[in-house]
Structures are given as C-alpha cells and as structure tokens.
Design an enzyme around this catalytic site. Structure first.
Site, PDB file in Angstrom:
ATOM      1  N   SER A 456      28.155  38.244  28.525  1.00 41.07           N
ATOM      2  CA  SER A 456      27.686  37.135  27.699  1.00 41.07           C
ATOM      3  C   SER A 456      27.450  37.601  26.275  1.00 41.07           C
ATOM      4  O   SER A 456      26.861  38.672  26.067  1.00 41.07           O
ATOM      5  CB  SER A 456      26.360  36.608  28.245  1.00 41.07           C
ATOM      6  N   CYS A 653      19.769  32.410  33.218  1.00 41.02           N
ATOM      7  CA  CYS A 653      20.878  33.358  33.113  1.00 41.02           C
ATOM      8  C   CYS A 653      20.515  34.687  33.782  1.00 41.02           C
ATOM      9  O   CYS A 653      19.390  35.161  33.670  1.00 41.02           O
ATOM     10  CB  CYS A 653      21.223  33.604  31.644  1.00 41.02           C
ATOM     11  N   ASP A 698      23.967  30.277  34.051  1.00 40.12           N
ATOM     12  CA  ASP A 698      25.063  31.200  33.792  1.00 40.12           C
ATOM     13  C   ASP A 698      24.674  32.459  34.559  1.00 40.12           C
ATOM     14  O   ASP A 698      23.918  33.292  34.059  1.00 40.12           O
ATOM     15  CB  ASP A 698      25.157  31.484  32.284  1.00 40.12           C
ATOM     16  N   TRP A 700      25.462  35.639  37.515  1.00 41.51           N
ATOM     17  CA  TRP A 700      26.486  36.539  38.052  1.00 41.51           C
ATOM     18  C   TRP A 700      25.866  37.467  39.079  1.00 41.51           C
ATOM     19  O   TRP A 700      24.659  37.659  39.087  1.00 41.51           O
ATOM     20  CB  TRP A 700      27.134  37.336  36.925  1.00 41.51           C
TER      21      TRP A 700
HETATM   22  P1  FAD Z   1      31.965  46.853  39.724  1.00 35.23           P
HETATM   23  O1  FAD Z   1      32.657  48.144  39.937  1.00 35.23           O
HETATM   24  O2  FAD Z   1      32.793  45.639  39.576  1.00 35.23           O
HETATM   25  O3  FAD Z   1      30.880  46.625  40.854  1.00 35.23           O
HETATM   26  C1  FAD Z   1      30.121  45.439  40.822  1.00 35.23           C
HETATM   27  C2  FAD Z   1      29.772  44.966  42.220  1.00 35.23           C
HETATM   28  O4  FAD Z   1      30.664  45.471  43.179  1.00 35.23           O
HETATM   29  C3  FAD Z   1      28.432  45.412  42.663  1.00 35.23           C
HETATM   30  O5  FAD Z   1      27.447  44.522  42.275  1.00 35.23           O
HETATM   31  C4  FAD Z   1      28.592  45.519  44.136  1.00 35.23           C
HETATM   32  O6  FAD Z   1      28.416  44.271  44.746  1.00 35.23           O
HETATM   33  C5  FAD Z   1      29.995  45.924  44.321  1.00 35.23           C
HETATM   34  N1  FAD Z   1      30.229  47.381  44.474  1.00 35.23           N
HETATM   35  C6  FAD Z   1      31.331  48.033  44.016  1.00 35.23           C
HETATM   36  N2  FAD Z   1      31.312  49.320  44.407  1.00 35.23           N
HETATM   37  C7  FAD Z   1      30.188  49.516  45.106  1.00 35.23           C
HETATM   38  C8  FAD Z   1      29.622  50.643  45.776  1.00 35.23           C
HETATM   39  N3  FAD Z   1      30.229  51.819  45.803  1.00 35.23           N
HETATM   40  N4  FAD Z   1      28.439  50.480  46.416  1.00 35.23           N
HETATM   41  C9  FAD Z   1      27.816  49.277  46.396  1.00 35.23           C
HETATM   42  N5  FAD Z   1      28.311  48.186  45.786  1.00 35.23           N
HETATM   43  C10 FAD Z   1      29.479  48.280  45.161  1.00 35.23           C
HETATM   44  N6  FAD Z   1      26.684  41.827  33.273  1.00 35.23           N
HETATM   45  C11 FAD Z   1      25.871  42.377  32.348  1.00 35.23           C
HETATM   46  O7  FAD Z   1      25.378  43.521  32.525  1.00 35.23           O
HETATM   47  N7  FAD Z   1      25.588  41.701  31.172  1.00 35.23           N
HETATM   48  C12 FAD Z   1      26.076  40.472  30.896  1.00 35.23           C
HETATM   49  O8  FAD Z   1      25.797  39.887  29.840  1.00 35.23           O
HETATM   50  C13 FAD Z   1      26.946  39.864  31.878  1.00 35.23           C
HETATM   51  N8  FAD Z   1      27.462  38.638  31.668  1.00 35.23           N
HETATM   52  C14 FAD Z   1      28.274  38.083  32.598  1.00 35.23           C
HETATM   53  C15 FAD Z   1      28.793  36.812  32.382  1.00 35.23           C
HETATM   54  C16 FAD Z   1      29.603  36.221  33.315  1.00 35.23           C
HETATM   55  C17 FAD Z   1      30.165  34.835  33.070  1.00 35.23           C
HETATM   56  C18 FAD Z   1      29.920  36.931  34.506  1.00 35.23           C
HETATM   57  C19 FAD Z   1      30.819  36.320  35.554  1.00 35.23           C
HETATM   58  C20 FAD Z   1      29.427  38.199  34.734  1.00 35.23           C
HETATM   59  C21 FAD Z   1      28.593  38.795  33.787  1.00 35.23           C
HETATM   60  N9  FAD Z   1      28.074  40.074  33.994  1.00 35.23           N
HETATM   61  C22 FAD Z   1      27.233  40.617  33.063  1.00 35.23           C
HETATM   62  C23 FAD Z   1      28.467  40.899  35.168  1.00 35.23           C
HETATM   63  C24 FAD Z   1      29.664  41.811  34.756  1.00 35.23           C
HETATM   64  O9  FAD Z   1      30.819  41.009  34.552  1.00 35.23           O
HETATM   65  C25 FAD Z   1      30.030  42.882  35.795  1.00 35.23           C
HETATM   66  O10 FAD Z   1      30.155  42.284  37.050  1.00 35.23           O
HETATM   67  C26 FAD Z   1      29.032  44.007  35.893  1.00 35.23           C
HETATM   68  O11 FAD Z   1      28.862  44.614  34.640  1.00 35.23           O
HETATM   69  C27 FAD Z   1      29.506  45.074  36.871  1.00 35.23           C
HETATM   70  O12 FAD Z   1      30.794  45.496  36.523  1.00 35.23           O
HETATM   71  P2  FAD Z   1      31.334  46.906  36.945  1.00 35.23           P
HETATM   72  O13 FAD Z   1      32.826  46.889  36.783  1.00 35.23           O
HETATM   73  O14 FAD Z   1      30.594  48.004  36.261  1.00 35.23           O
HETATM   74  O15 FAD Z   1      30.958  46.985  38.474  1.00 35.23           O
END
Ligand code: FAD
Length: 701
Positions: A456, A653, A698, A700
C-alpha cells in the site's frame, strides 16, 4: 466412423489467479475415469459455450476477488445473466452444479460464486448437486476433494434422469462438433493407470515386487511402528498399511527442449505488463533492532515514469526467486550445466489434456535460469496432482509409496500437516525424496506463475511529489523439520536488495549523497483501488483502523489532508480518528513522530494507540486495551455516532487473519449496543455500510 457416445458435460470456470482453473481442469481430467466426457472453457470465452441453449449438465468453478467480486474473467458472463430484461425462466432448461472458492479471512466469503449461483437461480436454472463453498483460509481441498468425489454420482443420476433422447442428442451433437474424441483413448489410459496404481499400492504387493531395501524398510517400519512418528518422509499405521485411493495421474502436455544458444542480456522486462523500473531512493528501518518484527520504509523515485497514484492505492512489486534456491533446484534436477540454454516449450502431441496451452508466463527462448528465477513460483505449495505426478518419477519404491500416500484420500491429514501447513515447496520435496527426478516439463506444468507482491502506498504525492513510499514487515519463517529457516520471498529479497542504503531509525538518509546510478532498482506497477480513498467531501468524518503496517495507507490519507488543509484554510474538515496498535511503544510504533505532528497541527483529531506486549504502566491500569478492537469498544459512542449520525466512513487496513475479523465483530457489537439490535439486525446495518462504501477494508494475509 462410428461415434462413441459418452455422457458429456460442460465445465465453466472463472479464475482470477488460476486456482479455479486448475480445479476445473482436475475435474475435467477425472471425468474419463468415471466414464464421462467433459468439455471445458473459461467463462470469458463466450464464443465457446452458450448457457442459453445448453442441454448438457454444467459445472461452474468460480473464485472470488477484491471485495467479494467475481473474477475479472467472469464479469462479462455476470453482466449477461444479470440482464433484468431476461424472463424468469430463461435458463429453466439448465442443470448445473457450482463450486465457489473464497477465503473466510475476507468479507463476503465465496461471493463471486454466490453471485453467479443466485443469478442462475433467478433465471430458473436448477442445481443437480449442492453448491460447494471452499475456504482458502483453512485449505481449499477440505471442501473441494469431497465435493468432486460426490459430483460423479450426482452427474450419473442427472444423466440417467435426463431423457434418453436428450442425452444422446447432447452426446451426438458434441460428437459431430468434435469427432476427435481422443478422450476415449485418454480414458483408457487413465483407467489402466489407476488400476496399476492401486495394484502397486497394496503394501503386500509392494513387498513382493520391489527391491530388498524396500522390503526391509517396510518391515522395519512395521517392527517399530509403535515408536515411529509420522513426518514428511515417513508414515505410520494405519496409513502405511492402507490401500490407497490416489488421484488420477494428470496427463503431461508440455515438451521442453533446451537449446545451446546465447541468451545473454536478459533482464526483467520493463514496460511489459505495465511495470516500471524505478530507483529506491531511500530505505529506513522504522523499528528498533530488538523489535520482534522488522519494518522498513522504502521511498521510490517515480520522477522519470508516468506513474500516478492516490493514497489508498497499492503497488505491485516484481521479485525474483532466491538465487540460492534456483541454484539448488538446478543442482537437484541435474541441470546446472544447462542453466544458460534457451528454453523452447511446445505442446506434446497426443496429450489427452483438454484445452492444453503453453503457459504464457514461460517465455520462449529465455534461459532456464531466467525462467526459474522470474517466471515460476518455485516456493508454491505443491498440489496433490503435482505430488501424484512426482511419484511417477521416483525410483525408490518406499519413497514413491510415501508420495502416493501424501496425495491419497487416506493421507489427507498428512498432506495438510506435512505439506500445506508446513509450507513445503517442490525443492523441499525433492530434498526429502532423493530418488525423485522429474523432468523439467513436469515443473513447468505444475508450478504457477511467480506473482508480484502488493504494497500500500504510504504517502501522498501532494506531500512527496515524484515519490511513493511504502512500508513492509520482513516476513520470517523459522526452521522446521520440513525445511530450513526462510524469509518471505519478496520481503527477504527487498532486505538484501536495499542493504547498501538502509538507514537505522532516526538517521539522515545517506541516499541524498548517492548518485541515482548507485541506487538499487525495482520493478513496480500501480494497482489502483477503486474504493479505498478519502471521501471526496473533506467535511465527512473518518475513522481509520490500522495496526502495524496497516497504518500505511492512513499515512498517505493524513499527508493528503495536511496539504489540503494548508492549501485551503477556509474549508471545513471532518474529524479524523486513527486507531493504531503495535507490540511496544518504544520499539515498533511506526511513524510515531509523523503521527504526533498530525495531531499537533490538527490534521488528526484523535490518535488512539495500544501496545499489546508492554507491561502495565506504573498506575497498573487494569484491563488496559491490548488490541485496536478494545480501543474501538472504549470509544464506541464516538464511532457509532460518526457512522450512524454523521454519515462518516470507517477504514480498516492490515492483517486479514485476526485483526479484520475482530474489528468486524466489535463493530457489530458497537452497532448492536447503540441501536439495541440483535446480531442479525446489526449485521444488516453493517452490510448496508459496506454497500454505501462507508465501511471499507484493505486487508491482506
Ligand atoms: P511470501 O514468501 O509470499 O510468504 C507469505 C505467506 O506465505 C505467509 O504469510 C505464509 O502464509 C506463507 N508462507 C510461505 N512460506 C512459508 C513458510 N516457510 N512457513 C510458513 N509460512 C509460509 N504487506 C506489507 O508488509 N505492507 C503493506 O503495505 C502491504 N500492502 C498490501 C496490499 C495489498 C492489496 C495486498 C494484497 C497485500 C499487501 N501486503 C502488504 C502483503 C504483501 O503483499 C506480501 O504478501 C507480504 O509482504 C509477504 O510477502 P513475501 O513474498 O515476503 O512472503
């Protein structure tokens, strides 16, 4: 040529991210096993089907997106059946079943499917099988698997109930359209596959047929069964002794050729799919080093790009798979030497897969390393069909048996606990089952597209022209028996990527001394939100609930309001309330100084913060508020008055899993108490607020 008549039905799917599509394809593939023939189409392909004259039973698989909307691919279809001028019996000939996909962490669970279901009913269509509502929050397969299992009987009953002439007509007409009933051969193949599998799966037969090591492994397992504990690699009785019902082997459909050719100079395609390459001009740690979670603010320089946004919008960020994981995967697949080969993907001739397509996210002529890095979500949790397919490329019979257990009906609990809940990926499986060596084509068939991550906007362009800010928590997954410790894919990558410019809390950003060429770059794409914006009338009061990084869009809202205030001192501004929460006041109170400035200059009327892990203060306040919902309750009168009397807006949010639900329950309580209503009537008021776009989320997970 005689035309073989098989009972035929139609599958229509509306998919946003591919889940509904892959379930629809699974149904299509299983059909042959039950002596049925399925045709399949995406709901968006309106030239491929016509429900107005459809006499075959239809199975809909529909996902949900946004705020409970049908997926984009289903919108045209929804518009068509929503047409008020259609007579109430317009679809009275239609017999259908519907599987709706959703997530109970979000409002309007399964609403995409429910919308289509009720529109079909309104036009006189009849269910031949009860609608299924599958919850991604607890695992889609908990509902999907039994729903599909029951579908076959329901279809058979429907076919036998249909008049013989209708059925034959349906089958004949389809035969003429598609005389190429190659499914018949697919059907035979699938059947024989299944028989072989079931035969192999009887443990006694495994003992007698396979190598000595397996026999001793298995007898070992039997001897010590009382002390053994189940794990990803190992099962215990009764599962280890069961005859298994495994899913049909998904037909392979891709052919992958690796050509020795130069593919140098590949970079992430900028401009393609609306992405812009921008510099990260600032990165600031917002939390103290000893905070439980680390939050980081990024500032992107969008001055050279045509990128506009409003507070409330998000940005998609492209992130690559971890280099070390790509490396391990190449190594494990014995393809390190071919990493730079150009990849050619085509459809396998004679595949029995229906509507097979080369996945668009696998670009032709790119190097293998590039595709594994930027194209495929290699961390995705392997579906049961993938596990089933992997089993066929596993030499050791005990490993094969375990893989088949994990995808079997009997092994469902083990799949949930050792694969789904442990977030196991294909690499983890390959490490756990060393004799499994799948071809590259299998990975291309089963791994989904690497998805961008959304963040966001935490800024207003009025206050930060040509810049956009966002804030993220570094996601951490501790080590477990199934895999080593990991960071989230995107957040872990971002942390490494910005390490050269990261500033600790409260320091002057060094980036101001760095030339732009030295700044790290990232590919971003605006992701506009159609509703989550400040009301156009500034006099409307607003209540914002944003604990942790959920505060991000509200920083944008308040920066916008602050500037609007400066630019138009005469205007009337409504009250602004912000409910914030974090663990510790001194460790992770994000944007504390900026929020206090907003309070000081009147932009923010009320900042209500709570700290869930701080010790009670010296006064030892009893029942102090721990989470945002507790503070909402403490200020129930004000919240109710803003929403019910002043026509104000409530914005929520952040975390979908717990917070958003708790806030929703609290809102029901506040409204119920204020208006003296029972829960059902309070729910109606809250639904009305949502409809008027005065209760906006909003969220997630
Ligand atoms: P990923 O690797 O995608 O992992 C995320 C999820 O996968 C975990 O929560 C868990 O459920 C699962 N997961 C994967 N691997 C493991 C494991 N080994 N053990 C346990 N669980 C696991 N995030 C913010 O921080 N700030 C924001 O402002 C923000 N805004 C957003 C707005 C929108 C509209 C949406 C849809 C999402 C937003 N998010 C925000 C969330 C963000 O998009 C990501 O999902 C988040 O940062 C995680 O991404 P990642 O690739 O680091 O994690």
């Amino acid at each position: 040529m005689p035309c073989e008549v098989a009972a035929r039905f139609l599958i229509l799917y509306g998919s946003q991210r591919g889940q509904a599509q892959s379930i629809a394809e699974e149904i299509c593939e299983q059909a042959a096993e039950y002596g049925l023939t399925a045709d399949i189409s995406c709901l968006s392909k309106q030239d491929k089907y016509n429900v107005d004259s459809e006499i075959r039973p239809v199975v809909f698989v529909v996902s949900t997106t946004g705020d409970g909307d049908p997926p984009d691919t289903a919108l045209k279809f929804v518009r068509k059946i929503k047409n008020k001028s259609l007579p109430h019996d317009h679809l009275s000939h239609l017999r259908y079943a519907l599987l709706a996909l959703g997530d109970t962490n979000y409002a309007n669970f399964c609403n995409g499917g429910k919308t289509i279901d009720s529109l079909l009913q309104r036009l006189g269509a009849k269910h031949f099988y009860a609608t299924g509502h599958a919850d991604d929050g607890t695992g889609l397969e908990v509902v999907v698997d039994p729903w599909i299992e029951g579908l076959w009987d329901a279809l058979k009953k429907t076919f036998s109930g249909m008049s013989a002439s209708n059925q034959t007509d349906a089958a004949r007409s389809d035969c003429t359209q598609d005389n190429n009933l190659k499914n018949a051969s697919g059907q035979e193949k699938n059947k024989s596959d299944l028989e072989v599998d079931l035969h192999l799966l009887k443990l006694s037969e495994v003992h007698s047929q396979n190598e000595k090591t397996v026999t001793s492994d298995s007898s070992d397992a039997e001897t010590h069964s009382t002390t053994l504990v189940a794990s990803l690699k190992q099962s215990v009785p009764p599962l280890s002794e069961s005859v298994l019902k495994v899913p049909t082997l998904p037909p392979s459909y891709l052919e992958v050729v690796l050509e020795q050719a130069s593919t140098e100079g590949e970079t992430v395609p900028s401009g393609k799919d609306g992405y812009h390459e921008v510099s990260i001009s600032k990165a600031v740690q917002l939390t103290q080093d000893d905070a439980v979670k680390s939050s980081i603010l990024l500032e992107l320089d969008i001055s050279e790009q045509d990128v506009a946004y409003q507070p409330g919008d998000s940005f998609d960020i492209l992130c690559p798979n971890r280099a070390s994981e790509v490396e391990e995967l190449l190594l494990r697949l014995d393809l390190q030497m071919q990493r730079n080969c150009a990849v050619q993907v085509s459809l396998l001739k004679n595949s029995s897969k229906k509507a097979a397509k080369v996945p668009l996210h696998i670009p032709q002529n790119s190097s293998l390393q590039f595709i594994l890095t930027w194209g495929l979500e290699i961390r995705s949790i392997p579906k049961k069909a993938f596990v089933r397919a992997l089993a066929d490329f596993t030499r050791s019979s005990s490993e094969k048996r375990r893989l088949l257990e994990l995808c079997s009906k009997e092994g469902s609990a083990d799949y949930n606990s050792f694969i789904r809940d442990s977030n196991v990926c294909v690499l983890d499986l390959l490490q756990a089952f060393p004799s499994c060596l799948p071809p590259l084509s299998l990975l291309f068939e089963h791994l989904p597209k690497l998805q961008p991550r959304a963040y966001s906007a935490a800024s207003s362009s009025l206050q930060h022209p040509e810049k956009v800010h966002f804030v993220f928590n570094v996601v951490e997954f501790p080590a477990c028996p199934e895999h080593p410790a990991r960071t989230g894919l995107c957040t872990g990558w971002l942390v490494d990527h910005i390490s050269s410019i990261l500033q600790p809390l409260g320091t002057v950003p060094a980036s101001e001394c760095l030339g732009t060429s030295a700044l790290p770059k990232v590919h971003v794409r605006p992701r506009p939100n159609s509703t989550f914006h400040l009301p156009s009338d500034p006099s409307v009061p607003v209540v914002m609930v944003g604990p942790g990084t959920g505060v991000a869009p509200f920083i944008g809202f308040l920066q916008q309001r602050e500037k609007e205030h400066e630019m138009n001192q005469e205007a009337t501004f409504g009250e602004t309330w912000l409910f914030f929460g974090c663990r510790h006041k001194d460790k992770d109170f994000l944007f504390r100084e900026e929020l206090e400035r907003f309070v000081h200059n009147g932009t923010l009327s009320h900042l209500i913060a709570c700290f869930s892990r701080d010790e009670p203060d010296a006064a030892g306040t009893v029942n102090r508020p721990t989470y945002v919902q507790h503070n909402l309750l403490l200020h129930a009168k004000n919240v109710a008055s803003i929403l019910l009397k002043d026509k104000g807006c409530l914005y929520v949010c952040g975390d979908a899993k717990n917070m958003a639900k708790d806030v929703n329950d609290t809102l029901l309580e506040i409204i119920g108490n204020e208006l003296q209503l029972d829960k059902l009537d309070a729910m109606k008021i809250v639904a009305g607020l949502r409809e008027e776009k005065r209760y906006l989320q909003d969220i997630w997970s």
